[in-house]
Design a protein around this motif. Sequence first.
Motif, short mmCIF file in Angstrom:
data_model
loop_
_atom_site.label_atom_id
_atom_site.label_comp_id
_atom_site.label_asym_id
_atom_site.label_seq_id
_atom_site.Cartn_x
_atom_site.Cartn_y
_atom_site.Cartn_z
N MET A 161 -0.36 -7.55 -7.06
CA MET A 161 -1.18 -8.75 -6.88
C MET A 161 -0.48 -9.97 -7.48
O MET A 161 -0.43 -11.05 -6.87
CB MET A 161 -2.54 -8.58 -7.56
CG MET A 161 -3.47 -7.59 -6.92
SD MET A 161 -5.01 -7.48 -7.90
CE MET A 161 -5.66 -5.92 -7.28
N LEU A 162 0.05 -9.80 -8.69
CA LEU A 162 0.71 -10.91 -9.37
C LEU A 162 1.97 -11.34 -8.63
O LEU A 162 2.28 -12.54 -8.55
CB LEU A 162 1.05 -10.51 -10.81
CG LEU A 162 1.70 -11.59 -11.68
CD1 LEU A 162 0.86 -12.87 -11.72
CD2 LEU A 162 1.93 -11.06 -13.10
N ALA A 163 2.71 -10.38 -8.08
CA ALA A 163 3.90 -10.72 -7.31
C ALA A 163 3.54 -11.55 -6.07
O ALA A 163 4.19 -12.55 -5.75
CB ALA A 163 4.64 -9.45 -6.90
N LEU A 164 2.49 -11.13 -5.37
CA LEU A 164 2.03 -11.91 -4.22
C LEU A 164 1.55 -13.29 -4.64
O LEU A 164 1.86 -14.30 -4.00
CB LEU A 164 0.90 -11.17 -3.50
CG LEU A 164 1.27 -9.91 -2.72
CD1 LEU A 164 0.01 -9.19 -2.26
CD2 LEU A 164 2.15 -10.26 -1.52
N VAL A 177 7.47 -10.12 2.41
CA VAL A 177 6.92 -9.13 1.47
C VAL A 177 7.63 -7.80 1.68
O VAL A 177 7.56 -7.21 2.76
CB VAL A 177 5.40 -8.96 1.67
CG1 VAL A 177 4.84 -7.98 0.65
CG2 VAL A 177 4.68 -10.31 1.57
N ASP A 178 8.29 -7.30 0.62
CA ASP A 178 9.10 -6.09 0.73
C ASP A 178 8.37 -4.91 0.12
O ASP A 178 8.11 -4.87 -1.10
CB ASP A 178 10.43 -6.31 0.00
CG ASP A 178 11.48 -5.28 0.38
OD1 ASP A 178 11.16 -4.36 1.15
OD2 ASP A 178 12.62 -5.40 -0.10
N GLU A 179 8.01 -3.91 0.95
CA GLU A 179 7.44 -2.63 0.52
C GLU A 179 6.20 -2.82 -0.37
O GLU A 179 6.15 -2.36 -1.52
CB GLU A 179 8.49 -1.79 -0.21
CG GLU A 179 9.67 -1.39 0.65
CD GLU A 179 9.36 -0.31 1.69
OE1 GLU A 179 8.18 0.02 1.85
OE2 GLU A 179 10.30 0.17 2.33
N LEU A 180 5.21 -3.48 0.17
CA LEU A 180 3.97 -3.73 -0.56
C LEU A 180 3.29 -2.43 -0.99
O LEU A 180 2.72 -2.35 -2.07
CB LEU A 180 3.01 -4.53 0.33
CG LEU A 180 1.64 -4.87 -0.25
CD1 LEU A 180 1.78 -5.86 -1.39
CD2 LEU A 180 0.73 -5.45 0.83
N SER A 181 3.35 -1.39 -0.17
CA SER A 181 2.58 -0.17 -0.42
C SER A 181 3.27 0.81 -1.34
O SER A 181 2.67 1.81 -1.74
CB SER A 181 2.27 0.52 0.91
OG SER A 181 3.46 1.06 1.49
N LEU A 182 4.51 0.55 -1.72
CA LEU A 182 5.32 1.53 -2.43
C LEU A 182 4.68 1.93 -3.76
O LEU A 182 4.44 1.11 -4.64
CB LEU A 182 6.72 0.96 -2.69
CG LEU A 182 7.78 1.94 -3.18
CD1 LEU A 182 8.08 2.99 -2.11
CD2 LEU A 182 9.06 1.20 -3.55
N ILE A 188 -5.82 0.95 -2.81
CA ILE A 188 -5.25 -0.30 -3.29
C ILE A 188 -4.42 -0.95 -2.20
O ILE A 188 -4.47 -2.17 -1.99
CB ILE A 188 -4.39 -0.05 -4.55
CG1 ILE A 188 -5.27 0.47 -5.68
CG2 ILE A 188 -3.66 -1.31 -4.97
CD1 ILE A 188 -4.50 0.89 -6.92
N VAL A 189 -3.66 -0.15 -1.47
CA VAL A 189 -2.86 -0.67 -0.36
C VAL A 189 -3.75 -1.31 0.69
O VAL A 189 -3.46 -2.41 1.19
CB VAL A 189 -2.02 0.46 0.27
CG1 VAL A 189 -1.32 -0.03 1.54
CG2 VAL A 189 -1.00 0.98 -0.73
N GLU A 190 -4.84 -0.65 1.03
CA GLU A 190 -5.77 -1.20 2.02
C GLU A 190 -6.31 -2.55 1.57
O GLU A 190 -6.41 -3.50 2.37
CB GLU A 190 -6.91 -0.23 2.26
CG GLU A 190 -7.89 -0.68 3.34
CD GLU A 190 -8.99 0.34 3.58
OE1 GLU A 190 -9.85 0.07 4.46
OE2 GLU A 190 -9.02 1.39 2.92
N ASP A 191 -6.64 -2.66 0.28
CA ASP A 191 -7.15 -3.92 -0.24
C ASP A 191 -6.09 -5.01 -0.18
O ASP A 191 -6.37 -6.15 0.24
CB ASP A 191 -7.62 -3.72 -1.68
CG ASP A 191 -8.13 -5.01 -2.30
OD1 ASP A 191 -9.17 -5.53 -1.83
OD2 ASP A 191 -7.49 -5.52 -3.24
N LEU A 192 -4.86 -4.69 -0.56
CA LEU A 192 -3.79 -5.69 -0.56
C LEU A 192 -3.44 -6.14 0.86
O LEU A 192 -3.17 -7.32 1.09
CB LEU A 192 -2.55 -5.13 -1.27
CG LEU A 192 -2.67 -4.96 -2.78
CD1 LEU A 192 -1.44 -4.25 -3.33
CD2 LEU A 192 -2.85 -6.31 -3.46
#
Length: 277
Positions: A161-164, A177-182, A188-192
């Motif tokens: 979240m902070l990186a975004l 955005v590189d590999e958000l779900s990693l 959490i991935v679904e929310d982001l």
Amino acid sequence: MNEATHQAKADDVLLTAEKLAVVYHHAITAIQGVSLTVRDGQIVAILGTNGAGKSTTLRALSGFLGIDNARVTEGSITFRGQRIENRPPNELTRLGIALVPEREKVFPNLTVADNLAAPFAPAMSKAERKRREDEVYHFFPRLADLRARIGGLLSGGERQMLALASGLMCKPQLLLVDELSLGLAPVIVEDLMGKLVQIRNDLKITIVIVEQSAAVALAIADYGYVLENCRVVLDGDAHKLKSHGDIQEFYLGQAGGAERRSYRDVKQYRRSRRWYG
């Protein structure tokens, strides 16, 4: 297509990459002949397995190749009519391109508030920065509760979240955005991913995401590119990619519409000619 329609399609192109080649350490070719187009307001997904060239493509678009001793050696990148290949990241940030990297996402020794104050924000007054900060906390209310917490003490989801949020503080027109779900839990991935759609809709920011998880990326993308062996092997509208037989089998884990399996389990396969058609 009439002339007016053609002009409208040309006018909404934000970024193009034409036949890119990137070489590391003057010897190792990381991508070869990669071409893609990103239109205003789109979410574009770049998909592929480890080593396919996804992150290298994103770094080429953002100017962050130099830290890995790499350069675009062939081809071109054009952003709003300007050639930008091999230009440094600070120049591209001024133009409106921000990268949320896969690694080193936050400053671990700074608080959340200080992390948000750190990014370079071109042509923003103090009042504008405050408005953008308020917007960031609107998208990520959890960060507002953690303003005083040190970045290194955040959970994986909170760091993402902070990186975004830090990327948004650069006031980008294009967010990479590189590999958000990693390494994150599916909820959490679904929310982001939902936040990315909200950011695109509310702030009118175009987004390019690099993902190994085709299911995650294609759920929010408008358009997608599939890379294999450092080349684009397939591209198309997201809903068409999701229904493509090879994508279903090797990237969505579906075989014959019934048995599910991971593409990682597939050692060899023959790609149909329609990938190149």
